[in-house]
Design a protein around this motif. Structure first.
Motif, mmCIF file in Angstrom:
data_model
loop_
_atom_site.group_PDB
_atom_site.id
_atom_site.type_symbol
_atom_site.label_atom_id
_atom_site.label_comp_id
_atom_site.label_asym_id
_atom_site.label_seq_id
_atom_site.Cartn_x
_atom_site.Cartn_y
_atom_site.Cartn_z
ATOM 1 N N ASP A 90 0.829 -1.210 0.000
ATOM 2 C CA ASP A 90 0.000 0.000 0.000
ATOM 3 C C ASP A 90 0.860 1.254 0.000
ATOM 4 O O ASP A 90 2.100 1.209 -0.046
ATOM 5 N N VAL A 91 0.205 2.413 0.069
ATOM 6 C CA VAL A 91 0.892 3.698 -0.010
ATOM 7 C C VAL A 91 1.816 3.929 1.176
ATOM 8 O O VAL A 91 2.755 4.734 1.103
ATOM 9 N N SER A 92 1.599 3.220 2.282
ATOM 10 C CA SER A 92 2.448 3.345 3.470
ATOM 11 C C SER A 92 3.522 2.258 3.548
ATOM 12 O O SER A 92 4.158 2.083 4.591
ATOM 13 N N TRP A 99 0.195 -5.989 2.295
ATOM 14 C CA TRP A 99 -1.092 -6.648 2.540
ATOM 15 C C TRP A 99 -1.051 -8.043 1.935
ATOM 16 O O TRP A 99 -0.502 -8.247 0.855
ATOM 17 N N TYR A 150 -1.840 -7.547 7.136
ATOM 18 C CA TYR A 150 -0.708 -6.794 6.605
ATOM 19 C C TYR A 150 0.517 -7.008 7.485
ATOM 20 O O TYR A 150 0.426 -7.390 8.652
ATOM 21 N N ARG A 158 -3.524 -3.490 -5.180
ATOM 22 C CA ARG A 158 -3.685 -2.149 -4.628
ATOM 23 C C ARG A 158 -4.256 -1.232 -5.699
ATOM 24 O O ARG A 158 -4.073 -1.451 -6.902
ATOM 25 N N SER A 159 -4.953 -0.198 -5.265
ATOM 26 C CA SER A 159 -5.446 0.806 -6.191
ATOM 27 C C SER A 159 -4.283 1.626 -6.726
ATOM 28 O O SER A 159 -3.153 1.553 -6.221
ATOM 29 N N GLY A 187 -2.740 3.511 -4.060
ATOM 30 C CA GLY A 187 -2.272 2.710 -2.939
ATOM 31 C C GLY A 187 -3.091 2.839 -1.680
ATOM 32 O O GLY A 187 -2.710 2.311 -0.636
ATOM 33 N N ASP A 188 -4.242 3.528 -1.748
ATOM 34 C CA ASP A 188 -5.054 3.734 -0.558
ATOM 35 C C ASP A 188 -6.119 2.663 -0.381
ATOM 36 O O ASP A 188 -6.710 2.550 0.693
ATOM 37 N N ILE A 202 -7.058 -1.595 -0.985
ATOM 38 C CA ILE A 202 -6.586 -2.945 -1.249
ATOM 39 C C ILE A 202 -7.796 -3.789 -1.626
ATOM 40 O O ILE A 202 -8.797 -3.816 -0.907
ATOM 41 N N ASP A 220 -10.224 -0.219 2.799
ATOM 42 C CA ASP A 220 -9.486 1.019 3.010
ATOM 43 C C ASP A 220 -8.188 0.682 3.744
ATOM 44 O O ASP A 220 -8.222 0.164 4.864
ATOM 45 N N ALA A 221 -7.045 0.979 3.123
ATOM 46 C CA ALA A 221 -5.769 0.593 3.721
ATOM 47 C C ALA A 221 -5.493 1.332 5.023
ATOM 48 O O ALA A 221 -4.806 0.807 5.904
#
Length: 363
Positions: free
Chosen positions: A230-232, A236, A253, A282-283, A286-287, A289, A303-304
């Protein structure tokens, strides 16, 4: 993704000349290209490139069933990996000026269906089974040397499945499913009572173990299979439960700091997954999954940041998922393509079935 202009530059006139006129026109007006292994009506196997508008751009024949696809914008090549316990990977030239190249597995190894390129495109990595020793390895292939296998790294577990290269460009995340198999027994799972799944971080430069994470001991039959970052930079993962009874949580995750946890999905969302996550994506931002379950005919987006479900969408035998411009594109074994979660893609059905994974090919 292969953006239209960059794809045309990489592919050149040789590729365009090999397309039917309507396919060349579709490519010229498309912004996204996706790849997937396929099952053809004849019973044979292939891999296809399609656009977000549902147009078939190109395909390549495979000697047997394929699984996942990876792509290098540096070499301009896509690689389709055989489904476990397959013994081939096929390199596909999008320029259309070279015949596909088949990479055979070496003695004592077979492919597990997934792989990745190094950032500079010089090396291809593939998850493999050292089946006589029930040990997972990452095969290393020299791209400039005709994809010659030049070594391997340990995955520090059994039954490695998906392999991801983290954003740092040096650390692999490896989903060790924990299941022992041997080609003498086909796909029979030999150690369900003693399986030990894990998610390992491995340094691709020297094969060193950065960290090995496992779930609680009472979840040892929860096979970790597929992943997305993900964006962070959290990894996941989706699981497949191999126990005879029960319905554990299936999505979680992990982090490079050593944290691993399952999230608590609501009862109805968990029930719809039917103890089986077939793919994770992921989108674009990245927000979000997304996870799929062909067993439960469902796609679930999470929602991540909050680890809460955002939407659920039904898709019969749906498994492949990939980000598009506004949401996700999903594919099914029945040949369906559907846009979900803000995607503007119109539904479309092909005359072939899609295999487990759908990949948006990144530049």
């Amino acid at each position: 993704m292969w953006e239209r202009r960059a794809f045309l530059k990489a592919a050149g006139t040789g590729f365009l000349a090999s397309l039917l006129p309507q396919r060349a026109a579709a490519l010229a007006t498309s912004e996204l290209v996706f790849a997937s292994s396929t099952l053809l009506p004849s019973g044979s196997f292939g891999a296809a490139l399609i656009t977000e508008t549902g147009t078939l751009i190109a395909n390549v024949a495979l000697p047997d069933r394929g699984h996942d696809v990876t792509y290098s914008p540096v070499s301009g090549r896509a690689v389709v990996f055989a489904r476990q316990p397959g013994t081939f990977a096929v390199v596909f030239d999008p320029q259309g000026r070279e015949a596909p190249l088949t990479i055979p597995s070496v003695a004592g190894r077979h492919f597990f269906g997934h792989g990745a390129f190094s950032p500079d495109g010089t090396l291809l990595y593939a998850t493999e089974n050292d089946f006589d020793n029930a040990r997972g390895v990452i095969g290393i292939y020299d791209v400039s040397g005709g994809y010659t296998r030049i070594g391997e790294l340990d995955t520090y577990g059994t039954g490695p499945h998906e392999l991801l290269l983290m954003p740092d460009g040096v650390t692999f995340a490896v989903a060790n499913g924990g299941i022992e198999t041997h080609p003498d027994y086909g796909r029979t799972e030999l150690n369900l009572d003693t399986m030990e799944p894990s998610l390992c971080f491995v340094d691709r430069r020297d094969g060193g173990l950065v960290g090995k994470l496992a779930l609680a001991a009472d979840l040892h039959q929860l096979s970790i299979r597929h992943m997305a970052v993900d964006v962070s930079n959290r990894v996941w993962f989706g699981c497949q439960f191999r126990g005879a009874e029960g319905a554990p949580q299936l999505v979680g995750y992990a982090t490079l700091d050593g944290d691993i946890r399952l999230i608590e999905l609501p009862d109805d969302a968990l029930r719809n997954l039917r103890n089986y996550v077939g793919s994770v994506a992921r989108s674009a931002g990245g927000d979000l999954i997304a996870v799929s379950s062909p067993e439960g005919d469902t796609i679930l987006a999470i929602d991540a940041a909050t680890a809460r479900p955002v939407f659920t969408a039904p898709l019969k035998d749906g498994c492949g998922i990939a980000p598009d411009g506004g949401g996700f594109l999903a594919s099914s074994g029945l040949g369906d393509i559907a846009g979900l979660g803000g995607s503007t893609a119109a539904p479309h059905r092909f005359d072939f079935g899609f295999d487990n994974h759908l990949r948006r090919l990144e530049l």
